[in-house]
Design a protein around this motif. Structure first.
Motif, PDB file in Angstrom:
ATOM      1  N   PHE A 178      48.852 -99.594 -40.313  1.00 21.16           N
ATOM      2  CA  PHE A 178      48.739 -98.775 -39.107  1.00 21.16           C
ATOM      3  C   PHE A 178      49.911 -97.793 -39.088  1.00 21.16           C
ATOM      4  CE2 PHE A 178      49.924 -97.935 -34.650  1.00 21.16           C
ATOM      5  CZ  PHE A 178      48.755 -97.309 -34.236  1.00 21.16           C
ATOM      6  N   ILE A 179      49.587 -96.513 -38.870  1.00 20.51           N
ATOM      7  CA  ILE A 179      50.585 -95.444 -38.884  1.00 20.51           C
ATOM      8  C   ILE A 179      50.499 -94.672 -37.578  1.00 20.51           C
ATOM      9  CG2 ILE A 179      51.368 -93.348 -40.059  1.00 20.51           C
ATOM     10  CD1 ILE A 179      50.051 -94.407 -42.596  1.00 20.51           C
ATOM     11  N   ALA A 180      51.637 -94.380 -36.967  1.00 18.41           N
ATOM     12  CA  ALA A 180      51.708 -93.548 -35.767  1.00 18.41           C
ATOM     13  C   ALA A 180      52.916 -92.648 -35.894  1.00 18.41           C
ATOM     14  CB  ALA A 180      51.806 -94.412 -34.505  1.00 18.41           C
ATOM     15  N   GLY A 181      52.781 -91.395 -35.422  1.00 19.17           N
ATOM     16  CA  GLY A 181      53.898 -90.477 -35.591  1.00 19.17           C
ATOM     17  C   GLY A 181      53.845 -89.278 -34.682  1.00 19.17           C
ATOM     18  N   TYR A 182      54.903 -88.487 -34.771  1.00 16.30           N
ATOM     19  CA  TYR A 182      55.063 -87.264 -33.981  1.00 16.30           C
ATOM     20  C   TYR A 182      55.487 -86.153 -34.925  1.00 16.30           C
ATOM     21  CZ  TYR A 182      57.206 -83.906 -30.784  1.00 16.30           C
ATOM     22  OH  TYR A 182      57.557 -82.755 -30.107  1.00 16.30           O
ATOM     23  N   ASP A 183      54.864 -84.975 -34.789  1.00 16.35           N
ATOM     24  CA  ASP A 183      55.118 -83.851 -35.680  1.00 16.35           C
ATOM     25  C   ASP A 183      55.414 -82.608 -34.844  1.00 16.35           C
ATOM     26  OD1 ASP A 183      54.782 -83.010 -38.719  1.00 16.35           O
ATOM     27  OD2 ASP A 183      53.936 -81.403 -37.487  1.00 16.35           O
ATOM     28  N   ASP A 184      56.506 -81.885 -35.201  1.00 17.24           N
ATOM     29  CA  ASP A 184      56.903 -80.685 -34.477  1.00 17.24           C
ATOM     30  C   ASP A 184      57.269 -79.607 -35.486  1.00 17.24           C
ATOM     31  OD1 ASP A 184      57.101 -79.437 -32.078  1.00 17.24           O
ATOM     32  OD2 ASP A 184      58.880 -80.507 -31.380  1.00 17.24           O
ATOM     33  N   ARG A 185      56.732 -78.378 -35.311  1.00 17.73           N
ATOM     34  CA  ARG A 185      56.993 -77.290 -36.247  1.00 17.73           C
ATOM     35  C   ARG A 185      57.361 -76.021 -35.487  1.00 17.73           C
ATOM     36  NH1 ARG A 185      54.226 -78.546 -41.433  1.00 17.73           N
ATOM     37  NH2 ARG A 185      53.407 -80.655 -41.189  1.00 17.73           N
ATOM     38  N   TYR A 186      58.354 -75.297 -36.039  1.00 15.77           N
ATOM     39  CA  TYR A 186      58.824 -74.055 -35.447  1.00 15.77           C
ATOM     40  C   TYR A 186      58.848 -72.969 -36.516  1.00 15.77           C
ATOM     41  CZ  TYR A 186      60.506 -76.996 -31.619  1.00 15.77           C
ATOM     42  OH  TYR A 186      60.590 -77.888 -30.580  1.00 15.77           O
ATOM     43  N   ARG A 187      58.731 -71.713 -36.045  1.00  9.93           N
ATOM     44  CA  ARG A 187      58.812 -70.572 -36.957  1.00  9.93           C
ATOM     45  C   ARG A 187      59.617 -69.457 -36.311  1.00  9.93           C
ATOM     46  NH1 ARG A 187      53.890 -67.048 -39.774  1.00  9.93           N
ATOM     47  NH2 ARG A 187      55.272 -65.685 -40.987  1.00  9.93           N
ATOM     48  N   ASP A 188      60.405 -68.786 -37.140  1.00  8.95           N
ATOM     49  CA  ASP A 188      61.204 -67.658 -36.674  1.00  8.95           C
ATOM     50  C   ASP A 188      60.383 -66.386 -36.821  1.00  8.95           C
ATOM     51  OD1 ASP A 188      63.120 -65.901 -35.918  1.00  8.95           O
ATOM     52  OD2 ASP A 188      64.373 -66.137 -37.707  1.00  8.95           O
ATOM     53  N   PHE A 189      60.059 -65.757 -35.696  1.00 12.92           N
ATOM     54  CA  PHE A 189      59.252 -64.544 -35.713  1.00 12.92           C
ATOM     55  C   PHE A 189      60.106 -63.286 -35.679  1.00 12.92           C
ATOM     56  CE2 PHE A 189      56.339 -67.782 -34.174  1.00 12.92           C
ATOM     57  CZ  PHE A 189      55.193 -67.497 -34.889  1.00 12.92           C
ATOM     58  N   ALA A 190      61.404 -63.399 -35.869  1.00 16.71           N
ATOM     59  CA  ALA A 190      62.280 -62.232 -35.863  1.00 16.71           C
ATOM     60  C   ALA A 190      61.888 -61.281 -36.991  1.00 16.71           C
ATOM     61  CB  ALA A 190      63.738 -62.653 -36.014  1.00 16.71           C
ATOM     62  N   GLY A 191      61.681 -60.022 -36.653  1.00 16.34           N
ATOM     63  CA  GLY A 191      61.294 -59.026 -37.643  1.00 16.34           C
ATOM     64  C   GLY A 191      59.861 -59.144 -38.097  1.00 16.34           C
ATOM     65  N   ALA A 192      59.034 -59.888 -37.368  1.00 17.51           N
ATOM     66  CA  ALA A 192      57.634 -60.043 -37.775  1.00 17.51           C
ATOM     67  C   ALA A 192      56.852 -58.750 -37.602  1.00 17.51           C
ATOM     68  CB  ALA A 192      56.979 -61.160 -36.962  1.00 17.51           C
ATOM     69  N   SER A 193      57.294 -57.875 -36.703  1.00 17.48           N
ATOM     70  CA  SER A 193      56.624 -56.601 -36.498  1.00 17.48           C
ATOM     71  C   SER A 193      57.646 -55.486 -36.547  1.00 17.48           C
ATOM     72  CB  SER A 193      55.900 -56.585 -35.147  1.00 17.48           C
ATOM     73  OG  SER A 193      56.822 -56.681 -34.076  1.00 17.48           O
ATOM     74  N   ALA A 194      57.173 -54.271 -36.863  1.00 18.29           N
ATOM     75  CA  ALA A 194      58.069 -53.129 -36.962  1.00 18.29           C
ATOM     76  C   ALA A 194      58.627 -52.728 -35.608  1.00 18.29           C
ATOM     77  CB  ALA A 194      57.328 -51.943 -37.592  1.00 18.29           C
ATOM     78  N   ASP A 195      57.915 -53.056 -34.536  1.00 17.95           N
ATOM     79  CA  ASP A 195      58.354 -52.684 -33.192  1.00 17.95           C
ATOM     80  C   ASP A 195      59.394 -53.644 -32.640  1.00 17.95           C
ATOM     81  OD1 ASP A 195      56.537 -50.601 -33.328  1.00 17.95           O
ATOM     82  OD2 ASP A 195      54.930 -51.805 -32.419  1.00 17.95           O
ATOM     83  N   ASP A 196      59.512 -54.812 -33.233  1.00 16.11           N
ATOM     84  CA  ASP A 196      60.412 -55.831 -32.713  1.00 16.11           C
ATOM     85  C   ASP A 196      61.186 -56.440 -33.862  1.00 16.11           C
ATOM     86  OD1 ASP A 196      61.746 -57.669 -31.217  1.00 16.11           O
ATOM     87  OD2 ASP A 196      60.002 -58.932 -30.772  1.00 16.11           O
ATOM     88  N   GLU A 197      62.342 -55.812 -34.192  1.00 15.98           N
ATOM     89  CA  GLU A 197      63.125 -56.298 -35.321  1.00 15.98           C
ATOM     90  C   GLU A 197      63.766 -57.648 -35.033  1.00 15.98           C
ATOM     91  OE1 GLU A 197      65.898 -53.391 -36.467  1.00 15.98           O
ATOM     92  OE2 GLU A 197      64.399 -51.910 -37.109  1.00 15.98           O
ATOM     93  N   ASP A 198      64.184 -57.844 -33.787  1.00 13.63           N
ATOM     94  CA  ASP A 198      64.823 -59.103 -33.438  1.00 13.63           C
ATOM     95  C   ASP A 198      63.808 -60.220 -33.251  1.00 13.63           C
ATOM     96  OD1 ASP A 198      67.282 -57.879 -33.528  1.00 13.63           O
ATOM     97  OD2 ASP A 198      67.225 -57.314 -31.426  1.00 13.63           O
ATOM     98  N   GLY A 199      62.681 -59.892 -32.612  1.00 12.23           N
ATOM     99  CA  GLY A 199      61.648 -60.881 -32.373  1.00 12.23           C
ATOM    100  C   GLY A 199      62.090 -61.935 -31.391  1.00 12.23           C
ATOM    101  N   PRO A 200      61.206 -62.853 -31.067  1.00 11.22           N
ATOM    102  CA  PRO A 200      61.540 -63.889 -30.095  1.00 11.22           C
ATOM    103  C   PRO A 200      62.357 -65.039 -30.667  1.00 11.22           C
ATOM    104  CG  PRO A 200      59.291 -64.143 -30.842  1.00 11.22           C
ATOM    105  CD  PRO A 200      59.825 -62.901 -31.507  1.00 11.22           C
ATOM    106  N   GLY A 201      62.636 -65.016 -31.976  1.00  9.52           N
ATOM    107  CA  GLY A 201      63.360 -66.128 -32.585  1.00  9.52           C
ATOM    108  C   GLY A 201      62.417 -67.274 -32.887  1.00  9.52           C
ATOM    109  N   TYR A 202      62.967 -68.481 -32.976  1.00 10.99           N
ATOM    110  CA  TYR A 202      62.160 -69.641 -33.331  1.00 10.99           C
ATOM    111  C   TYR A 202      61.284 -70.066 -32.151  1.00 10.99           C
ATOM    112  CZ  TYR A 202      64.443 -70.379 -37.801  1.00 10.99           C
ATOM    113  OH  TYR A 202      64.871 -70.242 -39.100  1.00 10.99           O
ATOM    114  N   GLU A 203      59.989 -70.197 -32.442  1.00 10.55           N
ATOM    115  CA  GLU A 203      59.031 -70.655 -31.441  1.00 10.55           C
ATOM    116  C   GLU A 203      58.192 -71.777 -32.033  1.00 10.55           C
ATOM    117  OE1 GLU A 203      56.644 -67.420 -30.084  1.00 10.55           O
ATOM    118  OE2 GLU A 203      58.151 -66.721 -28.646  1.00 10.55           O
ATOM    119  N   ARG A 204      57.782 -72.692 -31.182  1.00  8.16           N
ATOM    120  CA  ARG A 204      56.949 -73.799 -31.636  1.00  8.16           C
ATOM    121  C   ARG A 204      55.571 -73.288 -32.015  1.00  8.16           C
ATOM    122  NH1 ARG A 204      57.532 -77.066 -27.655  1.00  8.16           N
ATOM    123  NH2 ARG A 204      58.916 -78.597 -28.644  1.00  8.16           N
ATOM    124  N   THR A 205      55.099 -73.676 -33.194  1.00 10.13           N
ATOM    125  CA  THR A 205      53.760 -73.308 -33.656  1.00 10.13           C
ATOM    126  C   THR A 205      52.809 -74.499 -33.663  1.00 10.13           C
ATOM    127  OG1 THR A 205      54.439 -73.669 -35.958  1.00 10.13           O
ATOM    128  CG2 THR A 205      54.651 -71.433 -35.079  1.00 10.13           C
TER     129      THR A 205
END
Length: 219
Positions: A178-205
Motif C-alpha cells: 500500500f502506497i500513499a503520498g503527496y506531490d507538489d510541483r512549481y515552475r518559474d515563469f520569469a521571462g516566459a513572455s516577451a512582455d513580462d521579463e520578470d514574470g510572476p516567479g515560481y508558481e504551483r503547477t
C-alpha cells in the motif's frame, strides 16, 4: 592495490556501410585501499550527425570513495568538444560535473544528494548556449521492516522547476503493498513572455494526493 591503462577502439556503421562513429580511448584506472577508485581518460572520437562529420576530443576524470559504511561519495568531470544537436549542427565545447553523496547516519536512515551541471559554449561566438544545473535530494527512513517513508526534492534550471514528493509505503510481501503520498510541483515563469521579463516567479503547477493498493492473490 591495482592500477593500469586500458585502450579501446570502436567503429560503428549504418546498414548502408557508412561509418557513423569512431571511438579511440585511453583510460588509466587506479584502485586504492579502503574502496577508493580513481580514473582518468582521454578520447578522440568521430561522429556523423545529419550527414556532417565531427571530430571530437574529450577528457574526463572520476573518483569513487566508499571507505565508510556511513558515507559514500562519487564525483565525475568531463570536458571537451561536443555537437550541438540542432537543425544546423555545429561543434562546441561542453563542461559537465556530477557529484553524489550517500549518507547512512543510522541503520534506518539513508539520504542521497546529487548535483549535475552541464555548460555548452558556442566557440564561434564565445557565448553560452545553455547552462543547466540539477540538484536532487532523496531521503528514506525505514520505520519498521514493512513501513518506510521517502522524501524527494529536485531543482532543475533547464525546466525551471521545483519538485517535492513525500511517499509512505507499507509492504506486506513482495506482491502486496500500500502506497500513499503527496506531490507538489512549481515552475518559474520569469521571462516566459516577451512582455513580462520578470514574470510572476515560481508558481504551483501541480498538487496531488495519491494512494495505490497492490494485492497479490494466490490460490
Amino acid at each position: 592495490v591495482n592500477w593500469g591503462p586500458r585502450v579501446s577502439y570502436e567503429r560503428n556503421y549504418d546498414y548502408a556501410g557508412t561509418l557513423m562513429d569512431e571511438v579511440r580511448g585511453l583510460t588509466w584506472n587506479t584502485l586504492l585501499t579502503r574502496n577508493v577508485t580513481l580514473s582518468a581518460s582521454a578520447n578522440r572520437n568521430m561522429e556523423r550527425y545529419r550527414g556532417v562529420t565531427f571530430d571530437k576530443t574529450r577528457w574526463s576524470a572520476r573518483a569513487v570513495i566508499n571507505a565508510s559504511r556511513r558515507v559514500a561519495v562519487t564525483a565525475e568531470w568531463n570536458h571537451g568538444s561536443e555537437i550541438r544537436f540542432v537543425e544546423s549542427p555545429f561543434l562546441g565545447s561542453t563542461t559537465s560535473f556530477s557529484a553524489t553523496a550517500v549518507l547512512r547516519p543510522t541503520a534506518r536512515l539513508q539520504s542521497e544528494v546529487r548535483v549535475n551541471t552541464t555548460r555548452f559554449l558556442d566557440v564561434r561566438t564565445k557565448t553560452t548556449a545553455f547552462d543547466v544545473k540539477i540538484l536532487y535530494a532523496k531521503s528514506t527512513y525505514q520505520l519498521t521492516p514493512r513501513l518506510l517513508v521517502r522524501n524527494i526534492v529536485e531543482f532543475n534550471t533547464l525546466n525551471r522547476t521545483v519538485l517535492m514528493n513525500l511517499v509512505g509505503t507499507y509492504r506486506v510481501n513482495a506482491g502486496t503493498v500500500f502506497i500513499a503520498g503527496y506531490d507538489d510541483r512549481y515552475r518559474d515563469f520569469a521571462g516566459a513572455s516577451a512582455d513580462d521579463e520578470d514574470g510572476p516567479g515560481y508558481e504551483r503547477t501541480n498538487r496531488a494526493i495519491f494512494a495505490k493498493l497492490q494485492y497479490l492473490y494466490r490460490r
